[in-house]
Design a protein around this motif. Structure first.
Motif, mmCIF file in Angstrom:
data_model
loop_
_atom_site.group_PDB
_atom_site.id
_atom_site.type_symbol
_atom_site.label_atom_id
_atom_site.label_comp_id
_atom_site.label_asym_id
_atom_site.label_seq_id
_atom_site.Cartn_x
_atom_site.Cartn_y
_atom_site.Cartn_z
ATOM 1 N N GLU A 72 0.870 -1.173 0.000
ATOM 2 C CA GLU A 72 0.000 0.000 0.000
ATOM 3 C C GLU A 72 0.911 1.228 0.000
ATOM 4 O OE1 GLU A 72 -3.262 -0.174 2.961
ATOM 5 O OE2 GLU A 72 -2.435 -2.141 3.465
ATOM 6 N N PRO A 73 1.151 1.878 -1.141
ATOM 7 C CA PRO A 73 2.117 2.979 -1.213
ATOM 8 C C PRO A 73 1.872 4.112 -0.213
ATOM 9 C CG PRO A 73 1.478 2.293 -3.414
ATOM 10 C CD PRO A 73 0.577 1.553 -2.466
ATOM 11 N N ALA A 74 0.607 4.329 0.179
ATOM 12 C CA ALA A 74 0.316 5.397 1.136
ATOM 13 C C ALA A 74 0.868 5.082 2.518
ATOM 14 C CB ALA A 74 -1.193 5.637 1.229
ATOM 15 N N ARG A 75 1.271 3.842 2.755
ATOM 16 C CA ARG A 75 1.829 3.457 4.053
ATOM 17 C C ARG A 75 3.354 3.360 4.008
ATOM 18 N NH1 ARG A 75 -1.261 -1.292 6.948
ATOM 19 N NH2 ARG A 75 -0.085 -0.358 8.667
ATOM 20 N N MET A 76 3.935 3.978 3.005
ATOM 21 C CA MET A 76 5.391 4.049 2.865
ATOM 22 C C MET A 76 5.781 5.524 2.917
ATOM 23 S SD MET A 76 7.656 2.505 -0.280
ATOM 24 C CE MET A 76 9.425 2.735 -0.435
ATOM 25 N N TYR A 77 6.614 5.886 3.874
ATOM 26 C CA TYR A 77 6.967 7.285 4.116
ATOM 27 C C TYR A 77 8.415 7.535 3.712
ATOM 28 C CZ TYR A 77 2.769 7.390 7.046
ATOM 29 O OH TYR A 77 1.475 7.322 7.509
ATOM 30 N N LEU A 78 8.626 8.535 2.858
ATOM 31 C CA LEU A 78 9.979 8.949 2.475
ATOM 32 C C LEU A 78 10.312 10.226 3.241
ATOM 33 C CD1 LEU A 78 9.801 8.490 -1.421
ATOM 34 C CD2 LEU A 78 10.109 6.749 0.365
ATOM 35 N N CYS A 79 11.279 10.142 4.134
ATOM 36 C CA CYS A 79 11.651 11.274 4.991
ATOM 37 C C CYS A 79 13.168 11.342 5.086
ATOM 38 C CB CYS A 79 11.061 11.115 6.394
ATOM 39 S SG CYS A 79 9.275 10.848 6.431
ATOM 40 N N GLY A 80 13.671 12.387 5.762
ATOM 41 C CA GLY A 80 15.113 12.480 5.909
ATOM 42 C C GLY A 80 15.544 13.587 6.833
ATOM 43 N N THR A 81 16.851 13.682 7.004
ATOM 44 C CA THR A 81 17.459 14.698 7.857
ATOM 45 C C THR A 81 18.599 15.358 7.103
ATOM 46 O OG1 THR A 81 18.819 12.945 8.814
ATOM 47 C CG2 THR A 81 16.876 13.612 10.039
ATOM 48 N N GLY A 82 18.763 16.646 7.323
ATOM 49 C CA GLY A 82 19.843 17.398 6.691
ATOM 50 C C GLY A 82 20.809 17.956 7.716
ATOM 51 N N LEU A 83 21.910 18.531 7.236
ATOM 52 C CA LEU A 83 22.940 19.130 8.082
ATOM 53 C C LEU A 83 23.494 18.119 9.083
ATOM 54 C CD1 LEU A 83 21.246 22.593 8.626
ATOM 55 C CD2 LEU A 83 23.290 22.139 7.257
ATOM 56 N N THR A 84 23.675 16.897 8.632
ATOM 57 C CA THR A 84 24.126 15.810 9.501
ATOM 58 C C THR A 84 25.567 15.401 9.244
ATOM 59 O OG1 THR A 84 23.237 14.280 7.876
ATOM 60 C CG2 THR A 84 21.817 14.825 9.749
ATOM 61 N N VAL A 126 20.648 16.130 20.547
ATOM 62 C CA VAL A 126 19.894 17.223 19.936
ATOM 63 C C VAL A 126 19.159 16.710 18.696
ATOM 64 C CG1 VAL A 126 21.811 17.989 18.472
ATOM 65 C CG2 VAL A 126 20.045 19.619 19.143
ATOM 66 N N GLN A 127 17.979 17.258 18.437
ATOM 67 C CA GLN A 127 17.235 16.812 17.265
ATOM 68 C C GLN A 127 17.756 17.499 16.010
ATOM 69 O OE1 GLN A 127 13.125 17.562 18.102
ATOM 70 N NE2 GLN A 127 13.290 19.769 17.879
ATOM 71 N N PRO A 128 17.734 16.801 14.869
ATOM 72 C CA PRO A 128 18.250 17.359 13.617
ATOM 73 C C PRO A 128 17.158 18.088 12.843
ATOM 74 C CG PRO A 128 17.648 15.092 13.276
ATOM 75 C CD PRO A 128 17.330 15.387 14.726
ATOM 76 N N GLU A 129 17.566 18.719 11.761
ATOM 77 C CA GLU A 129 16.612 19.170 10.757
ATOM 78 C C GLU A 129 15.889 17.928 10.214
ATOM 79 O OE1 GLU A 129 17.631 21.889 7.117
ATOM 80 O OE2 GLU A 129 17.916 19.803 6.529
ATOM 81 N N TRP A 130 14.625 18.095 9.804
ATOM 82 C CA TRP A 130 13.838 16.951 9.329
ATOM 83 C C TRP A 130 13.011 17.403 8.133
ATOM 84 C CZ3 TRP A 130 8.706 15.882 8.467
ATOM 85 C CH2 TRP A 130 8.325 14.529 8.375
ATOM 86 N N PHE A 131 12.795 16.495 7.184
ATOM 87 C CA PHE A 131 11.954 16.841 6.032
ATOM 88 C C PHE A 131 11.179 15.620 5.557
ATOM 89 C CE2 PHE A 131 16.222 15.896 4.361
ATOM 90 C CZ PHE A 131 15.950 14.875 3.474
ATOM 91 N N TYR A 132 10.107 15.893 4.835
ATOM 92 C CA TYR A 132 9.232 14.864 4.257
ATOM 93 C C TYR A 132 9.274 14.995 2.747
ATOM 94 C CZ TYR A 132 4.776 12.621 2.908
ATOM 95 O OH TYR A 132 3.808 11.850 2.315
ATOM 96 N N LYS A 133 9.379 13.878 2.041
ATOM 97 C CA LYS A 133 9.437 13.917 0.587
ATOM 98 C C LYS A 133 8.170 13.410 -0.083
ATOM 99 C CE LYS A 133 13.078 13.331 -1.816
ATOM 100 N NZ LYS A 133 13.274 14.752 -2.223
ATOM 101 N N SER A 200 11.002 22.457 -1.463
ATOM 102 C CA SER A 200 12.082 21.954 -2.321
ATOM 103 C C SER A 200 12.277 20.448 -2.191
ATOM 104 C CB SER A 200 13.393 22.669 -1.983
ATOM 105 O OG SER A 200 13.942 22.219 -0.748
ATOM 106 N N LYS A 201 11.819 19.877 -1.088
ATOM 107 C CA LYS A 201 12.006 18.451 -0.842
ATOM 108 C C LYS A 201 10.866 17.590 -1.377
ATOM 109 C CE LYS A 201 15.896 18.731 1.448
ATOM 110 N NZ LYS A 201 17.150 18.174 0.876
ATOM 111 N N LEU A 202 9.751 18.188 -1.761
ATOM 112 C CA LEU A 202 8.606 17.414 -2.255
ATOM 113 C C LEU A 202 8.857 16.991 -3.700
ATOM 114 C CD1 LEU A 202 5.685 19.400 -0.612
ATOM 115 C CD2 LEU A 202 6.478 17.099 -0.032
ATOM 116 N N ARG A 203 9.727 16.042 -3.835
ATOM 117 C CA ARG A 203 10.182 15.516 -5.117
ATOM 118 C C ARG A 203 10.379 14.015 -4.985
ATOM 119 N NH1 ARG A 203 9.185 20.195 -5.513
ATOM 120 N NH2 ARG A 203 10.300 21.838 -6.638
ATOM 121 N N PRO A 204 10.469 13.293 -6.094
ATOM 122 C CA PRO A 204 10.765 11.857 -6.000
ATOM 123 C C PRO A 204 12.184 11.614 -5.500
ATOM 124 C CG PRO A 204 10.819 12.585 -8.279
ATOM 125 C CD PRO A 204 10.286 13.739 -7.477
#
Length: 321
Positions: A72-84, A126-133, A200-204
């Protein structure tokens, strides 16, 4: 040990230089579900036997998929952290100017990671920057095109390592393995204003072709290249692994999975750990047809994707019910 997923169904294991098709196993996702259900290690469930295959030829023919997908693709989350990563602040600051009187938010975030991103075992850093794709629909197979939307101002590569996680029935995230990733982004949009980072991160993004089972090496060396018309126009090394990072993997995992919605049983998460190497920082503007190539000996085959650009669809239309 490395695993690869065939688009048509079937899992390939590569140990040393030998690759074989696992008998009776259709997906790495199903194998991970079995391992969670049995409380076993993934490697312990790898059966013996199976026909030998030419993994490199299968990749060249476009037959390999993202190593793990959710049915079920809607149950797959693409996320990440920057400045790491240790060089990531200088790259980001090339986009966001700073002076001695004004330190950019990027540099502040980076310094926070240097000071508190590697806590002692059992402690929280400390928590990092976080983003959702995006959801699983945005996960692109090796060899397939990374498509930049028509409204985008840029479509550039980000060579990263990604972790794949499947939540158990008890809500505990279980790490399946690690892959190469191209965390494709719009750096021109981000440069306009740091608050546009989310846009800028809402990309494949692309992952694979091989999934590394077990712990991530502390020191990873790789290369990021762009090929245009058969000529290499960008070729730079990148470093990853905790020796080259300002955060531990465990700290990045904690600050993602501390949120209860991300521990929903049965969901699949793909988490990208950041980079310090971008062709954008070198003044490269990728063009349609360019081929991104990300490689590292620790991950086997290189991850290659051509760049495509979708037509601009104009204003979004909303229908009133």
């Amino acid at each position: 040990m490395h695993l690869s997923q065939l688009k048509s169904g079937g899992v390939i294991v590569r140990e040393n230089e030998t690759a074989r098709l696992l008998p009776g196993i259709e997906t790495i996702f199903a194998l991970a579900e079995e391992a969670i259900g049995k409380g076993a290690k993934l490697a312990d469930l790898i059966p013996q036997g199976g026909e030998s295959v030419d993994l490199e030829a299968l990749a060249a023919q476009g037959k390999l998929d993202v190593p793990v997908r959710h049915p079920e693709p809607a149950r797959m989350y693409l996320c990440g952290t920057g400045l790491t990563h240790l060089g990531s602040a200088s790259t980001r600051n090339a986009m966001h100017a700073q002076t001695e009187e004004h330190v950019s938010d990027s540099m502040k975030m980076f310094r926070m990671g240097l000071e508190g991103g590697k806590p002692a075992p059992g402690e929280i850093g400390v928590q990092p920057e976080w983003f959702y794709k995006g959801p699983g629909t945005e996960a692109v197979a090796p060899g397939d095109a990374l498509t930049s939307p028509g409204f985008a101002l840029d479509g550039g590569e980000e060579p990263e390592i990604a972790g794949f996680y499947l939540n158990g029935a008890d809500g505990v995230p279980c790490r399946i393995g690690f892959t190469l990733a191209n965390e494709f982004s719009d750096h021109v949009t981000e440069r306009i204003n740091y608050l546009f980072l989310a846009h800028s991160k809402l990309r494949p993004a692309s992952f694979g072709p091989e999934l590394l089972i077990g712990e991530l090496p502390a020191h990873i060396e790789g290369r990021s290249r762009i090929v245009r018309g058969g000529e290499v126009i960008f070729d730079e090394p990148f470093l990853s692994g905790e020796e080259n990072m300002s955060h531990t993997i465990a700290n990045l995992e904690h600050h993602h999975f501390k949120y209860a919605p991300f521990r929903r049983p049965g969901d699949l998460h793909v988490h990208m750990f950041g980079t310090a190497t971008l062709s954008f920082a070198a003044g490269i503007k990728p063009q349609q047809g360019d081929i991104f190539e990300i490689s590292s000996p620790a991950f086997g085959l290189a991850l290659r994707n051509p760049l495509a650009v979708a037509p601009d669809e104009g204003p979004a239309t909303v229908r009133t019910l």
